[in-house]
Design a protein around this motif. Structure first.
Motif, short mmCIF file in Angstrom:
data_model
loop_
_atom_site.label_atom_id
_atom_site.label_comp_id
_atom_site.label_asym_id
_atom_site.label_seq_id
_atom_site.Cartn_x
_atom_site.Cartn_y
_atom_site.Cartn_z
N HIS A 1 0.01 -13.94 13.96
CA HIS A 1 -0.86 -13.72 14.84
C HIS A 1 -0.29 -12.33 15.72
O HIS A 1 -1.06 -11.47 16.08
CB HIS A 1 -1.30 -14.51 15.89
CG HIS A 1 -2.48 -15.57 15.16
ND1 HIS A 1 -3.72 -14.97 15.01
CD2 HIS A 1 -2.42 -16.61 14.70
CE1 HIS A 1 -4.53 -16.01 14.56
NE2 HIS A 1 -3.77 -17.02 14.31
N ARG A 2 1.15 -12.50 16.16
CA ARG A 2 1.55 -11.43 17.09
C ARG A 2 1.62 -10.19 16.49
O ARG A 2 1.26 -9.19 16.79
CB ARG A 2 3.05 -11.74 17.39
CG ARG A 2 3.67 -10.92 18.51
CD ARG A 2 5.13 -11.35 18.49
NE ARG A 2 6.08 -10.97 17.20
CZ ARG A 2 6.59 -9.81 17.27
NH1 ARG A 2 6.30 -8.80 18.01
NH2 ARG A 2 7.30 -9.70 16.07
N ARG A 3 2.02 -10.25 14.78
CA ARG A 3 1.93 -8.96 14.19
C ARG A 3 0.61 -8.40 14.05
O ARG A 3 0.27 -7.01 14.09
CB ARG A 3 2.67 -9.17 12.94
CG ARG A 3 4.29 -9.43 13.11
CD ARG A 3 4.73 -9.75 11.64
NE ARG A 3 6.33 -10.20 11.76
CZ ARG A 3 7.44 -9.16 11.64
NH1 ARG A 3 6.98 -8.10 10.99
NH2 ARG A 3 8.45 -9.82 11.57
N VAL A 4 -0.56 -9.20 13.87
CA VAL A 4 -1.60 -8.36 13.72
C VAL A 4 -2.22 -8.00 15.09
O VAL A 4 -2.97 -6.88 15.12
CB VAL A 4 -2.56 -9.61 13.25
CG1 VAL A 4 -4.30 -9.06 13.18
CG2 VAL A 4 -2.41 -10.11 11.81
N ALA A 5 -1.93 -8.69 16.12
CA ALA A 5 -2.32 -8.04 17.45
C ALA A 5 -1.66 -6.56 17.47
O ALA A 5 -2.34 -5.70 18.24
CB ALA A 5 -2.07 -8.78 18.48
N LEU A 6 -0.24 -6.62 17.19
CA LEU A 6 0.25 -5.08 17.21
C LEU A 6 -0.52 -4.10 16.29
O LEU A 6 -0.49 -2.91 16.66
CB LEU A 6 1.53 -5.12 16.79
CG LEU A 6 2.68 -6.24 17.95
CD1 LEU A 6 3.92 -6.35 17.19
CD2 LEU A 6 2.59 -5.39 19.25
N ARG A 7 -0.90 -4.51 15.23
CA ARG A 7 -1.58 -3.74 14.29
C ARG A 7 -2.89 -3.39 14.78
O ARG A 7 -3.16 -2.18 14.54
CB ARG A 7 -1.68 -4.55 12.71
CG ARG A 7 -2.52 -3.81 11.61
CD ARG A 7 -1.65 -2.49 11.19
NE ARG A 7 -1.79 -2.30 9.68
CZ ARG A 7 -1.83 -1.26 9.64
NH1 ARG A 7 -1.47 -0.05 10.45
NH2 ARG A 7 -2.17 -0.79 8.46
N ALA A 8 -3.54 -4.25 15.52
CA ALA A 8 -4.81 -4.04 16.12
C ALA A 8 -4.47 -2.80 17.18
O ALA A 8 -5.30 -1.87 17.26
CB ALA A 8 -5.49 -5.04 16.72
#
Length: 268
Positions: free
Chosen positions: A191-198
């Motif tokens: 989830h942390r990495r997806v938030a950064l991707r967003a």
């Protein structure tokens, strides 16, 4: 979608959005990213990134686990329109695509209508593609359908001028540590990495890199790996199949965790 100041930024370098609403299913609700008695998830984390530059940001999360796209379009989209946010995140259709006999073309028609309705309010829209499921035991057989759906999503984004969070290309999520024990939902690190991707998709600079390599994994013997597979099949796969056969959703009777626009803190 960006301006001369750069996508996602107002004068002075702070995010331009004053309000943000997230729509979707368990992915956006944040399942498996435990946070006290509830769940955090990539959308909450994205809201925190935005709030770091705009402490006045108000945020709502209407996502509910297990929801199909027609339910999201019927229930959540009108609620979002009523809230009139300046930014909406919409990720939907995954639960439809994994069902036998589902048609990604029809799912995309519903998604297209939802994005169009949201954009007509003046809101910016962030959409997410489907993950590459080749490394997922349950979902690798729907990889072709996910690819077809993703092609539709990119076309929809071009049509309506939406931001695209490309999850398919996040090969960093092929690491098992990006997923929780059920192998269907992201871990906290995922989830942390997806938030950064967003943030990247919205043109928001961050101090962290979503594509940072993982540290070397711990070594496990063949017998340990097989024992883990057996445990997973018993505790997660069998119940999941049972719910599908009985037509039961994990979201039945659940309400959104954050139904109203409220301020968020920059640091969780």
């Amino acid at each position: 979608m960006g301006s001369e100041r750069g996508a996602g930024e107002a004068e002075g370098g702070s995010p331009r959005w004053s309000s943000f609403v997230a729509l979707g299913d368990s992915f956006t609700e944040g399942l498996a990213d435990a946070d006290g008695d509830g769940f955090r998830g990539w959308a909450d984390r994205l809201a925190e990134h935005i709030a770091a530059g705009n402490p006045e940001l108000r945020y709502a999360n209407l996502a509910v686990r297990g929801k199909l796209i027609r339910q999201i379009v019927t229930d959540q989209v009108p609620q979002a329109i009523e809230l009139r946010p300046s930014l909406v995140a919409l990720t939907a259709g995954g639960n439809d695509i994994i069902r036998p006999g589902s048609d990604p073309d029809l799912v995309a028609e519903l998604f297209d209508d939802a994005v169009g309705r949201l954009r007509r309010t003046g809101a910016e829209v962030l959409i997410g593609t489907g993950f590459d499921t080749r490394g997922t035991p349950v979902l690798r057989h729907v990889r072709g359908k996910v690819g077809t759906y993703n092609a539709h999503l990119r076309s929809i984004a071009d049509k309506h001028g939406a931001h695209v969070m490309d999850l398919w290309s996040m090969t960093v999520l092929q690491d098992p540590r990006a997923w929780c024990g059920d192998r269907l939902h992201l871990s906290s690190e995922g989830h942390r990495r997806v938030a950064l991707r967003a943030c990247d998709a919205l043109g928001m600079p961050t101090a962290e890199d979503w594509n940072e390599p993982w540290p070397d994994p711990p070594e496990h013997s063949w017998s340990e790996l097989r024992a883990e597979d057996i445990r997973w099949a018993r505790e997660h796969l069998a119940p999941w199949i049972s719910r599908r056969l009985r037509g039961i959703s994990s979201g039945d009777g659940r309400e959104p965790k954050r139904p109203c626009l409220e301020k968020v803190t920059a640091d969780h």
